[in-house]
Design a protein around this motif. Structure first.
Motif, PDB file in Angstrom:
ATOM      1  N   GLU A 121       8.015  -3.698 107.010  1.00  0.00           N
ATOM      2  CA  GLU A 121       7.694  -4.971 107.657  1.00  0.00           C
ATOM      3  C   GLU A 121       6.692  -5.775 106.838  1.00  0.00           C
ATOM      4  O   GLU A 121       6.627  -6.995 106.970  1.00  0.00           O
ATOM      5  N   ARG A 122       5.919  -5.103 106.001  1.00  0.00           N
ATOM      6  CA  ARG A 122       4.935  -5.808 105.169  1.00  0.00           C
ATOM      7  C   ARG A 122       5.524  -6.313 103.857  1.00  0.00           C
ATOM      8  O   ARG A 122       4.797  -6.834 103.017  1.00  0.00           O
ATOM      9  N   LEU A 123       6.814  -6.147 103.669  1.00  0.00           N
ATOM     10  CA  LEU A 123       7.484  -6.636 102.457  1.00  0.00           C
ATOM     11  C   LEU A 123       8.175  -7.955 102.783  1.00  0.00           C
ATOM     12  O   LEU A 123       9.032  -8.017 103.655  1.00  0.00           O
ATOM     13  N   ARG A 124       7.788  -9.023 102.097  1.00  0.00           N
ATOM     14  CA  ARG A 124       8.381 -10.344 102.307  1.00  0.00           C
ATOM     15  C   ARG A 124       9.103 -10.734 101.022  1.00  0.00           C
ATOM     16  O   ARG A 124       8.503 -10.746  99.946  1.00  0.00           O
ATOM     17  N   ILE A 125      10.397 -11.052 101.131  1.00  0.00           N
ATOM     18  CA  ILE A 125      11.216 -11.347  99.957  1.00  0.00           C
ATOM     19  C   ILE A 125      11.818 -12.733 100.111  1.00  0.00           C
ATOM     20  O   ILE A 125      12.393 -13.053 101.152  1.00  0.00           O
ATOM     21  N   PHE A 126      11.709 -13.545  99.049  1.00  0.00           N
ATOM     22  CA  PHE A 126      12.244 -14.903  99.038  1.00  0.00           C
ATOM     23  C   PHE A 126      13.170 -15.070  97.841  1.00  0.00           C
ATOM     24  O   PHE A 126      12.842 -14.638  96.737  1.00  0.00           O
ATOM     25  N   PRO A 127      14.341 -15.717  98.037  1.00  0.00           N
ATOM     26  CA  PRO A 127      15.291 -15.863  96.928  1.00  0.00           C
ATOM     27  C   PRO A 127      14.831 -16.840  95.854  1.00  0.00           C
ATOM     28  O   PRO A 127      15.217 -16.726  94.703  1.00  0.00           O
ATOM     29  N   GLY A 128      13.983 -17.806  96.217  1.00  0.00           N
ATOM     30  CA  GLY A 128      13.507 -18.796  95.258  1.00  0.00           C
ATOM     31  C   GLY A 128      12.019 -18.649  95.000  1.00  0.00           C
ATOM     32  O   GLY A 128      11.393 -17.643  95.316  1.00  0.00           O
ATOM     33  N   ILE A 129      11.440 -19.714  94.446  1.00  0.00           N
ATOM     34  CA  ILE A 129      10.024 -19.696  94.092  1.00  0.00           C
ATOM     35  C   ILE A 129       9.140 -20.018  95.293  1.00  0.00           C
ATOM     36  O   ILE A 129       7.989 -19.605  95.359  1.00  0.00           O
ATOM     37  N   HIS A 130       9.680 -20.742  96.282  1.00  0.00           N
ATOM     38  CA  HIS A 130       8.868 -21.181  97.413  1.00  0.00           C
ATOM     39  C   HIS A 130       8.718 -20.061  98.429  1.00  0.00           C
ATOM     40  O   HIS A 130       9.694 -19.477  98.874  1.00  0.00           O
ATOM     41  N   MET A 131       7.465 -19.770  98.817  1.00  0.00           N
ATOM     42  CA  MET A 131       7.206 -18.706  99.772  1.00  0.00           C
ATOM     43  C   MET A 131       6.579 -19.222 101.055  1.00  0.00           C
ATOM     44  O   MET A 131       6.108 -18.453 101.867  1.00  0.00           O
ATOM     45  N   GLY A 132       6.552 -20.541 101.242  1.00  0.00           N
ATOM     46  CA  GLY A 132       6.072 -21.108 102.493  1.00  0.00           C
ATOM     47  C   GLY A 132       4.573 -20.985 102.669  1.00  0.00           C
ATOM     48  O   GLY A 132       3.809 -20.944 101.712  1.00  0.00           O
ATOM     49  N   VAL A 133       4.150 -20.857 103.901  1.00  0.00           N
ATOM     50  CA  VAL A 133       2.732 -20.851 104.235  1.00  0.00           C
ATOM     51  C   VAL A 133       2.045 -19.564 103.773  1.00  0.00           C
ATOM     52  O   VAL A 133       0.832 -19.523 103.637  1.00  0.00           O
ATOM     53  N   GLN A 134       2.795 -18.519 103.498  1.00  0.00           N
ATOM     54  CA  GLN A 134       2.184 -17.259 103.093  1.00  0.00           C
ATOM     55  C   GLN A 134       1.559 -17.346 101.708  1.00  0.00           C
ATOM     56  O   GLN A 134       0.770 -16.496 101.336  1.00  0.00           O
ATOM     57  N   GLY A 135       1.888 -18.359 100.937  1.00  0.00           N
ATOM     58  CA  GLY A 135       1.340 -18.490  99.598  1.00  0.00           C
ATOM     59  C   GLY A 135      -0.157 -18.681  99.581  1.00  0.00           C
ATOM     60  O   GLY A 135      -0.823 -18.369  98.596  1.00  0.00           O
ATOM     61  N   ALA A 136      -0.734 -19.196 100.675  1.00  0.00           N
ATOM     62  CA  ALA A 136      -2.171 -19.434 100.730  1.00  0.00           C
ATOM     63  C   ALA A 136      -2.964 -18.141 100.876  1.00  0.00           C
ATOM     64  O   ALA A 136      -4.151 -18.105 100.582  1.00  0.00           O
ATOM     65  N   ASN A 137      -2.331 -17.060 101.330  1.00  0.00           N
ATOM     66  CA  ASN A 137      -3.040 -15.810 101.582  1.00  0.00           C
ATOM     67  C   ASN A 137      -3.074 -14.864 100.393  1.00  0.00           C
ATOM     68  O   ASN A 137      -3.709 -13.832 100.472  1.00  0.00           O
ATOM     69  N   VAL A 138      -2.373 -15.177  99.317  1.00  0.00           N
ATOM     70  CA  VAL A 138      -2.223 -14.231  98.217  1.00  0.00           C
ATOM     71  C   VAL A 138      -3.522 -14.122  97.429  1.00  0.00           C
ATOM     72  O   VAL A 138      -4.061 -15.115  96.962  1.00  0.00           O
ATOM     73  N   MET A 139      -4.009 -12.884  97.289  1.00  0.00           N
ATOM     74  CA  MET A 139      -5.228 -12.665  96.515  1.00  0.00           C
ATOM     75  C   MET A 139      -4.916 -12.085  95.151  1.00  0.00           C
ATOM     76  O   MET A 139      -5.537 -12.438  94.173  1.00  0.00           O
ATOM     77  N   LYS A 140      -3.942 -11.196  95.067  1.00  0.00           N
ATOM     78  CA  LYS A 140      -3.614 -10.567  93.798  1.00  0.00           C
ATOM     79  C   LYS A 140      -2.260 -11.052  93.318  1.00  0.00           C
ATOM     80  O   LYS A 140      -1.355 -11.276  94.091  1.00  0.00           O
TER      81      LYS A 140
END
Length: 155
Positions: A121-140
């Motif tokens: 459930e903690r794995l999020r996969i996107f076919p393109g470059i856009h990852m939506g609102v989750q992109g703001a949370n990425v630290m690493k």
């Protein structure tokens, strides 16, 4: 009498990792994702505790496989009705559901126990470059798995 110092909440904090799957080999990428989902990269790892991190994979359409797997690999599922075995070739799966290719590979590399579904459930996969609102949370961000050079924890 000895005193045991417990693990801090900071050690168990979950971090969001970003992986770009462009031109990455499927098996090697899935192995690395599985290690992070399990939490084996942390010093507090325990097989019975779910202490892994979140992983975001982008560009899943551009994943590579080695050898003749592109022509030979089949994904099978059964409808549980007699004669209900459905086989989908790799090329067709890559066009229709590229995220399921990575999810299936990572699922096969996780331990087969009660924590497996919770980890997936903690794995999020996107076919393109856009990852939506989750992109703001990425630290690493992964190239070698370390923190980016401009990372400042005080911000």
């Amino acid at each position: 009498m000895s005193q045991a110092i417990g693990n801090t909440a900071l050690a168990y904090a979950r971090v969001w990792h970003h992986v770009d799957a462009t031109d990455r080999v499927l098996g090697k990428l899935a192995e690395r994702i599985a290690l992070v989902l399990m939490g084996k990269h942390k010093p507090i790892y325990d097989p019975s505790v779910d202490c892994g991190d979140y992983v975001i994979v982008t560009n899943s359409r551009k994943i590579k496989v080695t050898g003749k797997k592109e022509e030979q690999l089949l994904y099978r599922k059964h409808t549980m009705y007699p004669g209900g075995l459905k086989e989908t070739p790799y090329k067709q799966m890559k066009e229709r559901k590229p995220d399921e290719i990575i999810r299936h590979a990572v699922s096969g590399m996780l331990p087969k126990n009660k924590l497996r579904d919770r980890r997936l459930e903690r794995l999020r996969i996107f076919p393109g470059i856009h990852m939506g609102v989750q992109g703001a949370n990425v630290m690493k961000s992964w190239d070698d798995g370390t923190l980016p050079p401009d990372y400042d924890p005080t911000r």
